[in-house]
Scaffold this active site. Sequence first.
Site, short mmCIF file in Angstrom:
data_model
loop_
_atom_site.label_atom_id
_atom_site.label_comp_id
_atom_site.label_asym_id
_atom_site.label_seq_id
_atom_site.Cartn_x
_atom_site.Cartn_y
_atom_site.Cartn_z
N ASP A 107 2.02 6.28 -11.45
CA ASP A 107 3.36 5.95 -10.92
C ASP A 107 4.27 7.42 -11.18
O ASP A 107 4.24 7.99 -11.84
CB ASP A 107 3.77 4.87 -11.91
N ASN A 112 1.93 -3.80 -3.34
CA ASN A 112 2.65 -2.61 -2.54
C ASN A 112 2.57 -2.51 -1.05
O ASN A 112 3.18 -2.01 -0.28
CB ASN A 112 1.64 -1.30 -2.87
C1 IPE Z 1 1.96 0.26 -9.99
O1 IPE Z 1 3.08 0.86 -9.60
C2 IPE Z 1 0.98 0.33 -8.69
C3 IPE Z 1 0.15 1.70 -8.46
C4 IPE Z 1 0.39 2.81 -9.50
C5 IPE Z 1 -0.49 1.86 -7.35
P1 IPE Z 1 4.22 0.12 -8.85
O2 IPE Z 1 5.38 1.34 -8.62
O3 IPE Z 1 3.82 -0.41 -7.63
O4 IPE Z 1 4.71 -0.90 -9.82
P2 IPE Z 1 5.98 -1.49 -10.55
O5 IPE Z 1 6.71 -2.01 -8.93
O6 IPE Z 1 6.90 -0.23 -10.82
O7 IPE Z 1 5.70 -2.42 -11.32
C1 IPE Z 2 3.02 5.37 -7.33
O1 IPE Z 2 4.36 5.74 -7.29
C2 IPE Z 2 2.37 5.44 -6.16
C3 IPE Z 2 2.18 4.09 -5.63
C4 IPE Z 2 2.71 3.03 -6.04
C5 IPE Z 2 1.28 3.99 -4.40
P1 IPE Z 2 5.71 5.20 -6.71
O2 IPE Z 2 5.69 5.27 -5.26
O3 IPE Z 2 5.82 3.75 -7.24
O4 IPE Z 2 6.84 6.05 -7.45
P2 IPE Z 2 8.20 5.51 -8.00
O5 IPE Z 2 7.89 4.36 -8.94
O6 IPE Z 2 8.83 4.78 -6.72
O7 IPE Z 2 8.69 6.56 -8.43
MG MG Z 3 6.33 2.96 -9.02
#
Ligand code: IPE
Ligand code: IPE
Ligand code: MG
Length: 254
Positions: free
Chosen positions: A22, A70
């Site tokens: 993340d 996602n």
């Molecule tokens: C979890 O991260 C999913 C992945 C790392 C693929 P998200 O960014 O989607 O999770 P939330 O929304 O912070 O819970």
């Molecule tokens: C994790 O990074 C990757 C996926 C969920 C695909 P994020 O895109 O969720 O990064 P933040 O949480 O917005 O920083």
């Molecule tokens: Mg995230």
Amino acid sequence: MSDLSVPQIFDEVPRHIAIIMDGNGRWAKRQGKSTSVGHKAGVETVRTVLQLVKDNGIKIVTLFAFSSENWQRPSLEVKALMALFSTYLKNEIQQLHQDGVCVRFIGNRQRFNGSLIEQMDYAEQLTSDNTDTTLVIAVDYGGQWDIANAAKQLAEQVKAGTLEPGQIDETLLEQYIALADLPKPDLCIRTAGEQRMSNFLLWQMAYSEFFFTDTLWPDFGEREMQAALASYKQRDRRYGGREEDPDQPLTEVN
Ligand code: IPE
Ligand code: IPE
Ligand code: MG
């Protein structure tokens, strides 16, 4: 051959680590760049981490790359993530194969486009006999989907008259849950500060240890991995049990 289904309670090095990667979006935002630049940087970290996994003698790594939820992101971001995933497979699969990595995917792959599904099938077939490291990529994966999917398969057997509802227990259901043939994750690492599971391996991580770091995924490296492994070494995994302690004898309660 060792039996991978037996928990190794006293292992100092996790056999299986799961990672919630993340923080790509925040990493890009801090630099005034678009989210997809962050995702691209995140792919570079996957390379680094695979090397660290090998260097540290970890046999299995499961990466959360795209959750069931996602899809709710802006369509341009989803498109960029799919394109990056496809490019990663195209560019890396031969090298992964040469390095003895067995690549597997978990999740509901029916929602991807045909050519991506073909790439995923190809990657799995090509690397299926490799035994050095197992790389599991969770895409369009949700822990709740996984459990519902297992329940559906059992329901179909009940409908067909080959299974009695009374025969259903944790051991049977588990056979239909993703990664049933692998040891459960010993350690789950989540980057970028959030301390939640976000619908990752809900069933499989019932007794996993967790390590949270504020480091954003594109900045994750050797230092963070060593911190996670050092923390794991200190954990006392009890699985709900207790050894009898001669210094604290048990007494009956009346
Ligand atoms: C979890 O991260 C999913 C992945 C790392 C693929 P998200 O960014 O989607 O999770 P939330 O929304 O912070 O819970
Ligand atoms: C994790 O990074 C990757 C996926 C969920 C695909 P994020 O895109 O969720 O990064 P933040 O949480 O917005 O920083
Ligand atoms: Mg995230």
